[in-house]
Design an enzyme around this catalytic site. Structure first.
Site, PDB file in Angstrom:
ATOM      1  N   SER A   1       0.841  -1.195   0.000  1.00  0.00           N
ATOM      2  CA  SER A   1       0.000   0.000   0.000  1.00  0.00           C
ATOM      3  C   SER A   1       0.879   1.250   0.000  1.00  0.00           C
ATOM      4  O   SER A   1       2.043   1.210   0.421  1.00  0.00           O
ATOM      5  CB  SER A   1      -0.905   0.019   1.229  1.00  0.00           C
TER       6      SER A   1
ATOM      7  N   LYS B   1       0.795  -0.962  15.280  1.00  0.00           N
ATOM      8  CA  LYS B   1      -0.510  -1.339  15.830  1.00  0.00           C
ATOM      9  C   LYS B   1      -1.072  -2.595  15.165  1.00  0.00           C
ATOM     10  O   LYS B   1      -1.959  -3.244  15.721  1.00  0.00           O
ATOM     11  CB  LYS B   1      -1.504  -0.189  15.720  1.00  0.00           C
ATOM     12  N   ASP B   2      -0.558  -2.959  13.971  1.00  0.00           N
ATOM     13  CA  ASP B   2      -1.016  -4.158  13.277  1.00  0.00           C
ATOM     14  C   ASP B   2      -0.253  -5.412  13.699  1.00  0.00           C
ATOM     15  O   ASP B   2      -0.624  -6.527  13.299  1.00  0.00           O
ATOM     16  CB  ASP B   2      -0.845  -4.006  11.760  1.00  0.00           C
TER      17      ASP B   2
ATOM     18  N   ARG C   1     -12.570  -1.270  17.988  1.00  0.00           N
ATOM     19  CA  ARG C   1     -12.242  -0.238  18.974  1.00  0.00           C
ATOM     20  C   ARG C   1     -12.960   1.063  18.639  1.00  0.00           C
ATOM     21  O   ARG C   1     -13.618   1.661  19.505  1.00  0.00           O
ATOM     22  CB  ARG C   1     -10.718  -0.021  19.002  1.00  0.00           C
ATOM     23  N   ARG C   2     -12.853   1.512  17.396  1.00  0.00           N
ATOM     24  CA  ARG C   2     -13.489   2.771  17.010  1.00  0.00           C
ATOM     25  C   ARG C   2     -15.008   2.674  17.122  1.00  0.00           C
ATOM     26  O   ARG C   2     -15.669   3.606  17.570  1.00  0.00           O
ATOM     27  CB  ARG C   2     -13.056   3.163  15.595  1.00  0.00           C
TER      28      ARG C   2
ATOM     29  N   ARG D   1     -13.380  -0.991   4.241  1.00  0.00           N
ATOM     30  CA  ARG D   1     -12.026  -1.545   4.197  1.00  0.00           C
ATOM     31  C   ARG D   1     -11.260  -0.886   3.068  1.00  0.00           C
ATOM     32  O   ARG D   1     -11.814  -0.227   2.206  1.00  0.00           O
ATOM     33  CB  ARG D   1     -12.072  -3.062   3.952  1.00  0.00           C
TER      34      ARG D   1
ATOM     35  N   VAL E   1      -6.119   4.249   2.628  1.00  0.00           N
ATOM     36  CA  VAL E   1      -6.680   5.580   2.865  1.00  0.00           C
ATOM     37  C   VAL E   1      -7.405   6.097   1.625  1.00  0.00           C
ATOM     38  O   VAL E   1      -8.539   6.587   1.692  1.00  0.00           O
ATOM     39  CB  VAL E   1      -5.570   6.567   3.285  1.00  0.00           C
ATOM     40  N   GLN E   2      -6.763   5.965   0.473  1.00  0.00           N
ATOM     41  CA  GLN E   2      -7.351   6.494  -0.761  1.00  0.00           C
ATOM     42  C   GLN E   2      -8.653   5.767  -1.113  1.00  0.00           C
ATOM     43  O   GLN E   2      -9.629   6.401  -1.534  1.00  0.00           O
ATOM     44  CB  GLN E   2      -6.343   6.365  -1.918  1.00  0.00           C
TER      45      GLN E   2
ATOM     46  N   ARG F   1     -10.735   4.276   0.972  1.00  0.00           N
ATOM     47  CA  ARG F   1     -11.784   4.657   1.927  1.00  0.00           C
ATOM     48  C   ARG F   1     -12.309   6.071   1.651  1.00  0.00           C
ATOM     49  O   ARG F   1     -13.504   6.331   1.800  1.00  0.00           O
ATOM     50  CB  ARG F   1     -11.266   4.526   3.359  1.00  0.00           C
TER      51      ARG F   1
ATOM     52  N   CYS G   1      -5.777  -8.037  18.004  1.00  0.00           N
ATOM     53  CA  CYS G   1      -6.175  -6.808  17.304  1.00  0.00           C
ATOM     54  C   CYS G   1      -7.680  -6.783  17.069  1.00  0.00           C
ATOM     55  O   CYS G   1      -8.171  -6.061  16.219  1.00  0.00           O
ATOM     56  CB  CYS G   1      -5.428  -6.668  15.979  1.00  0.00           C
TER      57      CYS G   1
END
Length: 306
Positions: free
Chosen positions: A14, A82-83, A129-130, A147, A150-151, A153, A237
């Site tokens: 990515s 975080k992953d 979590r969010r 999913r 960034v682009q 989404r 996670c």
């Protein structure tokens, strides 16, 4: 090392992951180390239809890089920390972390929802979590999965899949995206959010020593506390767990931790300031306090629900 071959840097394919790999490459090149970036398509990037929590495994973004490390196809693997699961495959270890930049979550709206109140927004996120932390603040919110990078989404957002979505600010800043975003203090960040982590093979000691030389020591202390907290809660996670540690001006650690039920109705949290002691497992101690204060029962309910 200068007389040896280049360090092969494995990364997801990515744009954000490649940016992270290039940051590691720059730091190594500044030490006169040659590098080659090796993009690898991860399982998490291949399946963009199911939310991550429904896939039933941790490390979905890291396991393909773990396999490449163990097969000696790459020398190191660069991840969004975080992953990275708190339990890694035999032979693979987290070696180094770069300095944390932005740990926050932020809200990005589509162009037609600029004036809506937060409580009236339809939110697109696949993060448990969010979702949980949002529902704690705004019960009854309509939520939908989303999913992709960034682009992707952002494109889905403008196609009006929802009024708004939630991003890690680090991703927006690293991609240099010109977006309007809103800080949301109630969305406590994921453990290790905003940190680039570097994993390696435990047998490659020479390379690992070089990786330690580019580590940010304060970030390493804070993320170790956050990851020990997560590991002790057994969240992987997939559970709604937030954690953030920082070193204040008095050289103390301030730690915020939270676990919530999936609907956001039941939450247990902690906010503590303490002196750092490298011989103590601070994250484990903090997590045990939450487990004894109802967290064990809450974790059991979450696991049964997933």
């Amino acid at each position: 090392m200068n007389s040896m071959k280049s360090i092969r840097i494995g990364t997801r394919n990515s744009p954000l992951a490649l940016w992270q790999a290039r940051q590691v490459a720059k730091k190594l090149q500044n030490k006169n180390i040659k590098t080659d970036i090796v993009p690898i398509i991860s399982s998490g990037d291949k399946n963009l239809t199911q939310p991550l929590y429904s896939l039933g495994i941790t490390g979905i973004f890291t396991k393909d890089l773990d396999i490449a490390l163990l097969n000696d196809e790459i020398d190191i693997a660069v991840h969004s920390l975080k992953d990275v699961p708190t339990e890694l495959p035999y032979g693979v270890k987290l070696i180094s972390v770069l300095a944390r930049d932005f740990h926050h979550d932020v809200l990005v709206r589509n162009s037609k929802a600029k004036n809506k109140d937060l409580k009236d927004l339809k939110i697109a996120t696949s993060s448990l979590r969010r979702r949980s932390f949002w529902l704690r603040e705004f019960p009854g919110t309509e939520l939908t999965d989303i999913r992709g990078n960034v682009q992707t989404r952002l494109r889905k957002l403008e196609e009006e899949i929802a009024d708004a979505t939630l991003f890690s600010l680090a991703g927006i800043k690293r991609m240099n995206l010109d977006l309007d975003y809103e800080f949301l203090p109630f969305l406590l960040s994921a453990p290790s959010q905003g940190v680039v982590g570097i994993a390696g093979h435990e047998d490659k000691t020479e390379i690992n020593d070089i990786l330690k030389s580019i580590e940010d020591s304060k970030t390493a202390i804070c993320t170790t506390i956050e990851r020990d907290f997560l590991r002790t809660l057994e969240g992987g996670c997939t559970a709604p767990i937030g954690a953030f540690a920082e070193i204040n001006v008095r050289n103390e650690i301030r730690f915020l931790g939270r676990i919530c039920s999936l609907d956001g109705k039941d939450c247990i949290e902690t906010d503590e300031i303490f002196q750092y002691n490298s011989s103590e497992k601070a994250g484990e101690i903090l997590a045990q306090k939450l487990l004894k204060n109802g967290g064990k029962e809450l974790m059991s309910i979450i696991k049964r629900s997933l």
